[in-house]
Each structure stands twice: as structure tokens, then as C-alpha cells.
Motif scaffolding. Structure first.
Motif, mmCIF file in Angstrom:
data_model
loop_
_atom_site.group_PDB
_atom_site.id
_atom_site.type_symbol
_atom_site.label_atom_id
_atom_site.label_comp_id
_atom_site.label_asym_id
_atom_site.label_seq_id
_atom_site.Cartn_x
_atom_site.Cartn_y
_atom_site.Cartn_z
ATOM 1 N N LEU A 9 0.823 -1.201 0.000
ATOM 2 C CA LEU A 9 0.000 0.000 0.000
ATOM 3 C C LEU A 9 0.862 1.259 0.000
ATOM 4 C CD1 LEU A 9 -2.854 -1.023 2.458
ATOM 5 C CD2 LEU A 9 -3.112 -0.439 0.044
ATOM 6 N N GLU A 10 1.942 1.255 0.786
ATOM 7 C CA GLU A 10 2.857 2.401 0.817
ATOM 8 C C GLU A 10 3.479 2.635 -0.557
ATOM 9 O OE1 GLU A 10 5.752 1.842 3.937
ATOM 10 O OE2 GLU A 10 4.194 1.775 5.479
ATOM 11 N N ALA A 11 3.905 1.567 -1.208
ATOM 12 C CA ALA A 11 4.520 1.686 -2.530
ATOM 13 C C ALA A 11 3.511 2.188 -3.562
ATOM 14 C CB ALA A 11 5.106 0.345 -2.973
ATOM 15 N N LEU A 12 2.289 1.691 -3.500
ATOM 16 C CA LEU A 12 1.258 2.115 -4.439
ATOM 17 C C LEU A 12 0.910 3.589 -4.225
ATOM 18 C CD1 LEU A 12 -0.421 0.878 -6.721
ATOM 19 C CD2 LEU A 12 -2.193 0.386 -5.030
ATOM 20 N N GLU A 13 0.803 3.991 -2.964
ATOM 21 C CA GLU A 13 0.528 5.399 -2.657
ATOM 22 C C GLU A 13 1.675 6.283 -3.157
ATOM 23 O OE1 GLU A 13 -0.019 8.318 1.194
ATOM 24 O OE2 GLU A 13 -0.781 6.269 1.345
ATOM 25 N N ALA A 14 2.919 5.861 -2.922
ATOM 26 C CA ALA A 14 4.089 6.627 -3.370
ATOM 27 C C ALA A 14 4.075 6.790 -4.891
ATOM 28 C CB ALA A 14 5.375 5.949 -2.908
ATOM 29 N N LYS A 15 3.686 5.732 -5.593
ATOM 30 C CA LYS A 15 3.603 5.788 -7.060
ATOM 31 C C LYS A 15 2.620 6.868 -7.504
ATOM 32 C CE LYS A 15 1.043 3.269 -10.262
ATOM 33 N NZ LYS A 15 0.433 2.046 -10.732
ATOM 34 N N TRP A 16 1.448 6.916 -6.870
ATOM 35 C CA TRP A 16 0.430 7.887 -7.248
ATOM 36 C C TRP A 16 0.806 9.300 -6.811
ATOM 37 C CZ3 TRP A 16 -3.120 7.619 -10.815
ATOM 38 C CH2 TRP A 16 -3.486 6.355 -11.284
ATOM 39 N N LEU A 17 1.468 9.423 -5.679
ATOM 40 C CA LEU A 17 1.941 10.743 -5.250
ATOM 41 C C LEU A 17 2.962 11.277 -6.244
ATOM 42 C CD1 LEU A 17 2.265 10.177 -1.404
ATOM 43 C CD2 LEU A 17 0.608 11.666 -2.563
ATOM 44 N N GLU A 18 3.851 10.421 -6.688
ATOM 45 C CA GLU A 18 4.863 10.811 -7.674
ATOM 46 C C GLU A 18 4.194 11.211 -8.994
ATOM 47 O OE1 GLU A 18 8.330 11.690 -9.601
ATOM 48 O OE2 GLU A 18 8.112 11.266 -7.459
ATOM 49 N N HIS A 19 3.208 10.449 -9.398
ATOM 50 C CA HIS A 19 2.536 10.695 -10.675
ATOM 51 C C HIS A 19 1.693 11.981 -10.644
ATOM 52 C CE1 HIS A 19 0.427 9.881 -14.420
ATOM 53 N NE2 HIS A 19 -0.720 9.943 -13.778
ATOM 54 N N LEU A 20 0.932 12.188 -9.573
ATOM 55 C CA LEU A 20 -0.014 13.306 -9.524
ATOM 56 C C LEU A 20 0.547 14.575 -8.874
ATOM 57 C CD1 LEU A 20 -3.227 11.312 -8.578
ATOM 58 C CD2 LEU A 20 -2.635 12.264 -10.815
ATOM 59 N N GLN A 21 1.575 14.426 -8.044
ATOM 60 C CA GLN A 21 2.182 15.585 -7.361
ATOM 61 C C GLN A 21 1.111 16.468 -6.704
ATOM 62 O OE1 GLN A 21 5.747 16.390 -7.280
ATOM 63 N NE2 GLN A 21 5.761 14.220 -7.801
ATOM 64 N N PRO A 22 0.310 15.906 -5.794
ATOM 65 C CA PRO A 22 -0.798 16.669 -5.203
ATOM 66 C C PRO A 22 -0.361 17.561 -4.035
ATOM 67 C CG PRO A 22 -0.801 14.461 -4.326
ATOM 68 C CD PRO A 22 0.336 14.536 -5.316
ATOM 69 N N TYR A 23 0.543 18.491 -4.320
ATOM 70 C CA TYR A 23 1.116 19.358 -3.289
ATOM 71 C C TYR A 23 0.830 20.817 -3.625
ATOM 72 C CZ TYR A 23 3.718 14.995 -3.024
ATOM 73 O OH TYR A 23 4.053 13.665 -2.972
ATOM 74 N N GLY A 24 0.805 21.651 -2.599
ATOM 75 C CA GLY A 24 0.629 23.089 -2.812
ATOM 76 C C GLY A 24 -0.668 23.400 -3.517
ATOM 77 N N GLU A 25 -0.569 24.103 -4.634
ATOM 78 C CA GLU A 25 -1.754 24.503 -5.397
ATOM 79 C C GLU A 25 -2.438 23.327 -6.094
ATOM 80 O OE1 GLU A 25 -3.215 27.554 -5.363
ATOM 81 O OE2 GLU A 25 -1.713 27.873 -3.796
ATOM 82 N N ARG A 26 -1.749 22.201 -6.179
ATOM 83 C CA ARG A 26 -2.296 21.030 -6.885
ATOM 84 C C ARG A 26 -3.033 20.068 -5.972
ATOM 85 N NH1 ARG A 26 1.338 19.273 -11.732
ATOM 86 N NH2 ARG A 26 0.147 17.409 -11.327
ATOM 87 N N GLY A 27 -2.811 20.185 -4.662
ATOM 88 C CA GLY A 27 -3.461 19.213 -3.804
ATOM 89 C C GLY A 27 -3.332 19.484 -2.327
ATOM 90 N N TYR A 28 -3.802 18.506 -1.578
ATOM 91 C CA TYR A 28 -3.887 18.612 -0.128
ATOM 92 C C TYR A 28 -2.817 17.792 0.593
ATOM 93 C CZ TYR A 28 -8.497 20.488 -1.291
ATOM 94 O OH TYR A 28 -9.526 21.230 -1.812
ATOM 95 N N ASN A 29 -2.029 17.015 -0.130
ATOM 96 C CA ASN A 29 -0.987 16.219 0.507
ATOM 97 C C ASN A 29 0.178 17.123 0.903
ATOM 98 O OD1 ASN A 29 -2.377 14.176 -1.480
ATOM 99 N ND2 ASN A 29 -1.402 12.972 0.118
ATOM 100 N N LYS A 30 0.884 16.701 1.946
ATOM 101 C CA LYS A 30 2.100 17.418 2.339
ATOM 102 C C LYS A 30 3.250 16.911 1.470
ATOM 103 C CE LYS A 30 0.709 18.432 6.952
ATOM 104 N NZ LYS A 30 0.645 18.142 8.301
ATOM 105 N N PRO A 31 4.102 17.832 0.988
ATOM 106 C CA PRO A 31 5.221 17.397 0.155
ATOM 107 C C PRO A 31 6.183 16.498 0.945
ATOM 108 C CG PRO A 31 5.175 19.800 0.365
ATOM 109 C CD PRO A 31 4.072 19.258 1.186
#
Length: 118
Positions: A93-115
Motif C-alpha cells: 500500500l505504501e509503494a502504491l501510494e508513493a507511485k500515485w503521489l509521484e505521478h499526480l504531485q498533489p502538493y501546494g496549489e495542486r493538492g492537499y498532501n504534504k510534500p
């Protein structure tokens, strides 16, 4: 079938696991997260948002401002379940989440995840 048997069968049924995105349809921001129980995870986050107690303050602020109808809950990817019922999916699950975080870059103006920390 009595209630006890139904409850036991439910507990023994494997739950779908994977990665979910909560998407703000107004500004396009997303929150990416993994869950060992996709349906339960989506329900938990929706409940927290509806109750005004989601741990992600920016997401909660936008939910309060734009309303529930301005958000979607999307399953990005499900893990393939293993034959072994005792298999530990945490690393997967951690690896799959990391893959999607890398792909979508949901940080700052693009998202709610912490960089990620450098």
C-alpha cells in the motif's frame, strides 16, 4: 443464517485495498491516500468531512466552503489480493501510494498532501 454467522462471514471476507483520491471539482486539488479497506476508508473520510473534523485542515476548509457536491471520491488503483490470508499489505500500500503521489504531485496549489521531506 443467523446474525452471528453473517457477522463472522463479513469479517472473513477480504476487503479491497488500494489508493483513493478525494478530488475538489471546483479548484482541481486532490488528496491521495491509501487504505487497507477502500469502502471503509472512503466512508471514514466522508464522515469526518461531513462532521467538520477531518485532520486535513485545508481539505476541511474547502469542503465547508464549496460543499459536499463539489467533491468526488475516486479509487485510483486496487491491489491484487494474495492467496495467503495472513499476507501483510502495508508495504504494498505504501509503494502504491508513493507511485500515485509521484505521478499526480498533489502538493501546494495542486493538492492537499504534504510534500515529501527532502
Amino acid at each position: 443464517m443467523d446474525r452471528r454467522m453473517i457477522k463472522q462471514e463479513y469479517k472473513q471476507t477480504p476487503r479491497p485495498k488500494g489508493v483513493v483520491a478525494i478530488r475538489n471539482l471546483v479548484n482541481g486539488k486532490i488528496l491521495v491516500l491509501s487504505s487497507p479497506n477502500l469502502d471503509g476508508g472512503i466512508n471514514r473520510h466522508r464522515f469526518q468531512l461531513e462532521q467538520g473534523m477531518h485532520p486535513n485542515r485545508q481539505l476541511q476548509k474547502d469542503w465547508n466552503e464549496y460543499g459536499a457536491e463539489s467533491f468526488s471520491f475516486e479509487v485510483l488503483e486496487e491491489l491484487k489480493l494474495k492467496e495467503d490470508p495472513s499476507y501483510d499489505y502495508r508495504e504494498d500500500l505504501e509503494a502504491l501510494e508513493a507511485k500515485w503521489l509521484e505521478h499526480l504531485q498533489p502538493y501546494g496549489e495542486r493538492g492537499y498532501n504534504k510534500p515529501p521531506k527532502a
